[in-house]
Design a protein around this motif. Structure first.
Motif, PDB file in Angstrom:
ATOM      1  N   GLY A 279      -0.429  16.562  -2.912  1.00 47.95           N
ATOM      2  CA  GLY A 279      -0.098  15.196  -2.544  1.00 47.95           C
ATOM      3  C   GLY A 279       0.439  14.405  -3.711  1.00 47.95           C
ATOM      4  N   ASP A 280       1.092  13.309  -3.375  1.00 41.48           N
ATOM      5  CA  ASP A 280       1.731  12.406  -4.328  1.00 41.48           C
ATOM      6  C   ASP A 280       0.735  11.306  -4.697  1.00 41.48           C
ATOM      7  OD1 ASP A 280       3.289  10.539  -5.660  1.00 41.48           O
ATOM      8  OD2 ASP A 280       4.960  10.669  -4.265  1.00 41.48           O
TER       9      ASP A 280
ATOM     10  N   ALA B  37       2.309   1.426  -7.665  1.00 43.62           N
ATOM     11  CA  ALA B  37       2.007   2.070  -6.387  1.00 43.62           C
ATOM     12  C   ALA B  37       0.818   3.008  -6.528  1.00 43.62           C
ATOM     13  CB  ALA B  37       3.225   2.830  -5.881  1.00 43.62           C
TER      14      ALA B  37
ATOM     15  N   THR C   3       6.408   4.845 -10.575  1.00 42.94           N
ATOM     16  CA  THR C   3       5.868   3.648  -9.905  1.00 42.94           C
ATOM     17  C   THR C   3       4.369   3.530 -10.170  1.00 42.94           C
ATOM     18  OG1 THR C   3       5.564   4.946  -7.871  1.00 42.94           O
ATOM     19  CG2 THR C   3       7.625   3.674  -8.088  1.00 42.94           C
TER      20      THR C   3
ATOM     21  N   GLU D 267      -2.727   2.556  -4.578  1.00 45.61           N
ATOM     22  CA  GLU D 267      -3.240   3.624  -3.725  1.00 45.61           C
ATOM     23  C   GLU D 267      -4.663   4.025  -4.128  1.00 45.61           C
ATOM     24  OE1 GLU D 267      -1.661   6.035  -0.867  1.00 45.61           O
ATOM     25  OE2 GLU D 267      -1.955   3.882  -0.780  1.00 45.61           O
TER      26      GLU D 267
ATOM     27  N   ALA E 211       1.281   8.407  -5.603  1.00 49.39           N
ATOM     28  CA  ALA E 211       1.702   7.099  -5.095  1.00 49.39           C
ATOM     29  C   ALA E 211       1.602   7.005  -3.578  1.00 49.39           C
ATOM     30  CB  ALA E 211       3.134   6.803  -5.524  1.00 49.39           C
ATOM     31  N   HIS E 212       1.230   8.117  -2.921  1.00 45.07           N
ATOM     32  CA  HIS E 212       1.079   8.140  -1.459  1.00 45.07           C
ATOM     33  C   HIS E 212      -0.077   9.081  -1.128  1.00 45.07           C
ATOM     34  CE1 HIS E 212       4.955   6.077  -1.040  1.00 45.07           C
ATOM     35  NE2 HIS E 212       5.417   6.933  -1.939  1.00 45.07           N
ATOM     36  N   LEU E 213      -1.292   8.645  -1.400  1.00 49.93           N
ATOM     37  CA  LEU E 213      -2.455   9.520  -1.282  1.00 49.93           C
ATOM     38  C   LEU E 213      -2.745   9.846   0.184  1.00 49.93           C
ATOM     39  CD1 LEU E 213      -4.790   7.788  -3.896  1.00 49.93           C
ATOM     40  CD2 LEU E 213      -3.447   9.881  -4.199  1.00 49.93           C
ATOM     41  N   PRO E 214      -2.964  11.118   0.496  1.00 53.11           N
ATOM     42  CA  PRO E 214      -3.208  11.528   1.880  1.00 53.11           C
ATOM     43  C   PRO E 214      -4.668  11.383   2.274  1.00 53.11           C
ATOM     44  CG  PRO E 214      -3.119  13.459   0.474  1.00 53.11           C
ATOM     45  CD  PRO E 214      -2.846  12.274  -0.414  1.00 53.11           C
TER      46      PRO E 214
ATOM     47  N   ARG F 210      -6.893   1.509  -2.731  1.00 53.82           N
ATOM     48  CA  ARG F 210      -7.022   1.593  -1.275  1.00 53.82           C
ATOM     49  C   ARG F 210      -8.057   2.627  -0.849  1.00 53.82           C
ATOM     50  NH1 ARG F 210      -5.227   4.862   2.659  1.00 53.82           N
ATOM     51  NH2 ARG F 210      -4.018   6.158   1.199  1.00 53.82           N
TER      52      ARG F 210
END
Length: 272
Positions: A93-94, A122, A119, A126, A96-99, A129
């Motif tokens: 996973g990325d 970001a 980023t 994340e 900046a875009h945690l799954p 979040r």
């Protein structure tokens, strides 16, 4: 990349492989951070962002974490980790875009990640979040004043952003974090300082096998310990241990910043 296959120089340049680098200062720097984080993980749901080859996640698991989710963007690194460590849950996973679902982890750990990302805001948003309200975020990143002196941009070809201390504090505040503790990481006087970098390097994907690292591993295994230590002394290489990597309350002149942070309350209230 299975653990039985020989690793390339490019693979080692981008991540730590403890079984090949166990007597290096980089090894002690990396492991020391995870030993520090062990203090916070007992019986907790832990996320290790940018876990690399998984050695740190394994240390968090051994420190008593209830569960460790080891996340990395590199499929090769995750394959290596899967063949080397037990007890981990691995996921690609990325940062900046945690799954993951919101507020699903009690501790988030991410060492030497921030500086690689285009980023960073970001990434930090994340991490906030997915952390529970009273959770702990532990991160580290190089100090630009030491890693890239007198430069606004990193010298390392692998880095996109290196903060000064004030910049790191501002960045964390802007993304909703309250710093509980900020430490400096530095090396003992026994370790000679490396030559100061003067310019940005270039990325060369060296796909040749890292035979030098394997040779050191074989020498450690075959030579009597006293002879191996003597050989290092003759070559001017000190025999290092964990005490040569220091975590101090002072950040002045530190090579890395090590931060323990918590979520600040959101300024926004849910509607409805």
């Amino acid at each position: 990349m299975a653990s039985s296959r020989r690793l390339t120089r490019a693979f080692l340049n981008e991540r730590l492989v403890p079984e090949l680098e166990a007597d290096t200062v980089q090894y002690f720097d990396h492991v020391r951070r995870y030993l520090f984080a062990q203090t916070w993980v007992w019986q907790k749901e832990v996320l290790d962002i940018a876990c690399g080859t998984g050695y740190g996640s394994a240390l968090l698991w051994r420190g008593g974490a209830r569960n460790v989710l080891s996340l990395d963007l590199s499929a090769a690194a995750l394959r290596y980790a899967a063949g080397r460590w037990k007890g981990l849950t691995l996921a690609q996973g990325d940062a900046a875009h945690l799954p993951l679902a919101a507020e699903s982890r009690e501790v988030v750990v991410s060492f030497e990640t921030l500086e690689h990302l285009p980023t960073p805001h970001a990434f930090l948003a994340e991490a906030r979040r997915v952390l529970v309200a009273d959770g702990v975020f532990i991160l580290s990143t190089p100090n630009r004043a030491i890693a890239s002196p007198n430069s606004a941009t990193p010298f390392s070809p692998y880095h996109t952003f290196e903060p000064l201390e004030d910049e790191l504090r501002t960045l964390l505040s802007e993304t909703g974090w309250r710093i509980d503790q900020m430490y400096g990481m530095r090396r003992s006087a026994r370790i000679p300082p490396p030559p100061a970098p003067t310019e940005r390097g270039s990325i060369v994907k060296d796909t040749r096998i890292a035979w030098g690292a394997y040779a050191r591993r074989w020498l450690r295994a075959w030579l009597p310990p006293a002879f191996y230590t003597w050989l290092g002394r003759v070559r001017g290489i000190p025999a290092l241990d964990m005490a040569d990597t220091l975590i101090t309350e002072s950040t002045e002149g530190a090579a890395y910043f090590l931060v323990v942070a918590r979520k600040m309350p959101s300024p926004y209230k849910a509607i409805g």
